[in-house]
Scaffold this motif. Sequence first.
Motif, PDB file in Angstrom:
ATOM      1  N   TRP A  41      32.997  38.012  31.973  1.00 46.61           N
ATOM      2  CA  TRP A  41      32.577  39.394  31.714  1.00 46.61           C
ATOM      3  C   TRP A  41      33.106  40.353  32.780  1.00 46.61           C
ATOM      4  N   LEU A  42      32.931  40.019  34.064  1.00 46.93           N
ATOM      5  CA  LEU A  42      33.376  40.922  35.126  1.00 46.93           C
ATOM      6  C   LEU A  42      34.899  41.010  35.168  1.00 46.93           C
ATOM      7  N   ASN A  43      35.572  39.914  34.825  1.00 51.68           N
ATOM      8  CA  ASN A  43      37.035  39.943  34.779  1.00 51.68           C
ATOM      9  C   ASN A  43      37.527  40.969  33.742  1.00 51.68           C
ATOM     10  N   GLY A  44      36.730  41.183  32.699  1.00 56.78           N
ATOM     11  CA  GLY A  44      37.080  42.156  31.673  1.00 56.78           C
ATOM     12  C   GLY A  44      36.641  43.573  31.991  1.00 56.78           C
ATOM     13  N   MET A  45      36.022  43.755  33.156  1.00 58.41           N
ATOM     14  CA  MET A  45      35.524  45.071  33.535  1.00 58.41           C
ATOM     15  C   MET A  45      36.318  45.721  34.661  1.00 58.41           C
ATOM     16  N   VAL A  46      37.059  44.919  35.431  1.00 58.20           N
ATOM     17  CA  VAL A  46      37.712  45.444  36.631  1.00 58.20           C
ATOM     18  C   VAL A  46      39.210  45.176  36.583  1.00 58.20           C
ATOM     19  N   THR A  47      39.955  45.847  37.466  1.00 54.72           N
ATOM     20  CA  THR A  47      41.419  45.806  37.422  1.00 54.72           C
ATOM     21  C   THR A  47      42.024  44.600  38.136  1.00 54.72           C
ATOM     22  N   ASN A  48      41.283  43.951  39.005  1.00 57.97           N
ATOM     23  CA  ASN A  48      41.814  42.785  39.708  1.00 57.97           C
ATOM     24  C   ASN A  48      41.267  41.503  39.074  1.00 57.97           C
ATOM     25  N   SER A  49      41.825  40.370  39.482  1.00 62.85           N
ATOM     26  CA  SER A  49      41.452  39.101  38.866  1.00 62.85           C
ATOM     27  C   SER A  49      40.201  38.520  39.506  1.00 62.85           C
ATOM     28  N   VAL A  50      39.160  38.369  38.710  1.00 57.87           N
ATOM     29  CA  VAL A  50      37.936  37.707  39.156  1.00 57.87           C
ATOM     30  C   VAL A  50      38.035  36.211  38.916  1.00 57.87           C
ATOM     31  N   GLN A  51      38.687  35.826  37.821  1.00 53.31           N
ATOM     32  CA  GLN A  51      38.774  34.408  37.461  1.00 53.31           C
ATOM     33  C   GLN A  51      39.597  33.603  38.453  1.00 53.31           C
ATOM     34  N   ALA A  52      40.439  34.276  39.248  1.00 53.95           N
ATOM     35  CA  ALA A  52      41.273  33.569  40.222  1.00 53.95           C
ATOM     36  C   ALA A  52      40.557  33.319  41.540  1.00 53.95           C
ATOM     37  N   LEU A  53      39.386  33.925  41.741  1.00 49.59           N
ATOM     38  CA  LEU A  53      38.697  33.818  43.025  1.00 49.59           C
ATOM     39  C   LEU A  53      38.036  32.456  43.197  1.00 49.59           C
ATOM     40  N   GLN A  54      38.242  31.871  44.361  1.00 51.29           N
ATOM     41  CA  GLN A  54      37.526  30.675  44.774  1.00 51.29           C
ATOM     42  C   GLN A  54      36.350  31.094  45.652  1.00 51.29           C
ATOM     43  N   VAL A  55      35.414  30.196  45.885  1.00 45.77           N
ATOM     44  CA  VAL A  55      34.266  30.509  46.735  1.00 45.77           C
ATOM     45  C   VAL A  55      34.762  30.959  48.110  1.00 45.77           C
ATOM     46  N   GLY A  56      34.299  32.129  48.527  1.00 45.59           N
ATOM     47  CA  GLY A  56      34.718  32.704  49.801  1.00 45.59           C
ATOM     48  C   GLY A  56      35.813  33.740  49.685  1.00 45.59           C
ATOM     49  N   ASP A  57      36.444  33.831  48.507  1.00 47.73           N
ATOM     50  CA  ASP A  57      37.521  34.801  48.307  1.00 47.73           C
ATOM     51  C   ASP A  57      36.961  36.161  47.905  1.00 47.73           C
ATOM     52  N   GLY A  58      37.741  37.199  48.222  1.00 47.36           N
ATOM     53  CA  GLY A  58      37.401  38.550  47.802  1.00 47.36           C
ATOM     54  C   GLY A  58      38.621  39.279  47.300  1.00 47.36           C
ATOM     55  N   ALA A  59      38.411  40.325  46.483  1.00 51.63           N
ATOM     56  CA  ALA A  59      39.516  41.116  45.952  1.00 51.63           C
ATOM     57  C   ALA A  59      39.052  42.553  45.756  1.00 51.63           C
ATOM     58  N   TYR A  60      39.834  43.488  46.269  1.00 53.72           N
ATOM     59  CA  TYR A  60      39.565  44.906  46.056  1.00 53.72           C
ATOM     60  C   TYR A  60      39.917  45.260  44.622  1.00 53.72           C
ATOM     61  N   THR A  61      39.118  46.135  44.002  1.00 57.51           N
ATOM     62  CA  THR A  61      39.320  46.404  42.581  1.00 57.51           C
ATOM     63  C   THR A  61      38.827  47.790  42.205  1.00 57.51           C
ATOM     64  N   PHE A  62      39.313  48.283  41.069  1.00 56.80           N
ATOM     65  CA  PHE A  62      38.832  49.525  40.476  1.00 56.80           C
ATOM     66  C   PHE A  62      38.040  49.220  39.213  1.00 56.80           C
ATOM     67  N   LEU A  63      37.134  50.122  38.874  1.00 58.95           N
ATOM     68  CA  LEU A  63      36.490  50.147  37.563  1.00 58.95           C
ATOM     69  C   LEU A  63      37.008  51.389  36.850  1.00 58.95           C
ATOM     70  N   LEU A  64      37.495  51.222  35.622  1.00 52.49           N
ATOM     71  CA  LEU A  64      38.109  52.315  34.881  1.00 52.49           C
ATOM     72  C   LEU A  64      37.288  52.664  33.646  1.00 52.49           C
ATOM     73  N   ASN A  65      37.577  53.831  33.075  1.00 53.71           N
ATOM     74  CA  ASN A  65      37.065  54.109  31.733  1.00 53.71           C
ATOM     75  C   ASN A  65      38.158  53.792  30.721  1.00 53.71           C
ATOM     76  N   ALA A  66      37.893  54.021  29.454  1.00 51.55           N
ATOM     77  CA  ALA A  66      38.859  53.655  28.415  1.00 51.55           C
ATOM     78  C   ALA A  66      40.157  54.452  28.522  1.00 51.55           C
ATOM     79  N   GLN A  67      40.100  55.602  29.202  1.00 52.14           N
ATOM     80  CA  GLN A  67      41.293  56.422  29.398  1.00 52.14           C
ATOM     81  C   GLN A  67      42.066  56.043  30.665  1.00 52.14           C
ATOM     82  N   GLY A  68      41.631  54.974  31.333  1.00 50.75           N
ATOM     83  CA  GLY A  68      42.321  54.493  32.516  1.00 50.75           C
ATOM     84  C   GLY A  68      42.000  55.251  33.785  1.00 50.75           C
TER      85      GLY A  68
END
Length: 334
Positions: A41-68
């Motif tokens: 669900w969160l992977n489909g909400m943000v611009t960076n990859s959540v599914q690639a994160l291992q325990v202890g990893d972090g990733a900076y990301t944006f949240l967009l609207n449908a217009q980008g």
Amino acid sequence: MTTDAMLTGTEGLHALRTAAGWAPLTDVGWIAVLGNDRVRWLNGMVTNSVQALQVGDGAYTFLLNAQGRIQGDATVWCSSEDLLLLETDLSQLQPMMELLDRFIIMDDVELREFRDDWKGVRIAGPDASALLAKLDLPAPTGALAKHTGLHWRGYTLTLIRAYSPLVPRFEVWSRDAGAIAELAAALRQGGTQDVSPESFELLRMLEGIPRYGIDIRDKDLPQETAQTRALHFSKGCYLGQEIVERIRSRGQVHRTFAQFALTGDVPSPGAELSSDGKPVGVLTSVAAEPVDGTRLALGYLRREALERRLPLSYEGGTATARVEAPGANAASNA
């Protein structure tokens, strides 16, 4: 050696650039994302990859609207096998909770916000790792964001290696206010300088890192911010992805985020940049005092003005674009 006086302005910035300084973290909010569907669900909400994160990893990301358009920014942490955390500016916490909650439909996802539950400090500077090591707090190494749980003097702490292009930067968090108070005393006892928020703000300006709500607004597009570290182009679908991909296929946006050196009067944020009488940009942040003899600013500039190196002016002075600001050129994810 105990240090009691707080360093402010460029004095504090000097400590951050040459030794180390620390300050309480009072402007951060957290959102816990739980449930069996949390990663998908969160992977489909943000611009960076959540599914690639291992325990202890972090990733900076944006949240967009449908217009980008950017509706917020955060760092996503994979805290454990069953918990994701969003770390964001406290001012964004409630709007982000409301935005995310609207998109939980039939998903097994639960959101919980934390404001005052956790206390924290930030430590930054070339000597930060060594100072933490002297306190038996082994700092995570490497360039990528890391999130580590550990025990210290009977307390449970979370130690984070945060993004910072110029100097190492760390955060230490605990649910126990006594733990952070004891850590602050230990830092002072070890000679780490108390540094004002204004000095950390000068460091942000020097690094060229935009701040949401000041430099990034809800009308801005991800590629305009030059923060490609927030984007992952092969992670799958997410809200606003179509616009991001369309911009990528066209090769560029019409304007970009940049750092500026100013000469003349001190402008207010929002001051228009012009060239030959035509508007070509805007200043979004202006340093409270000069750094290394130069007044810095952050803002946006049209690409043709940047590429043609057109002379830039604002009411009362001139500006020179510094597109090689350390915070503006982080690599994107493939």
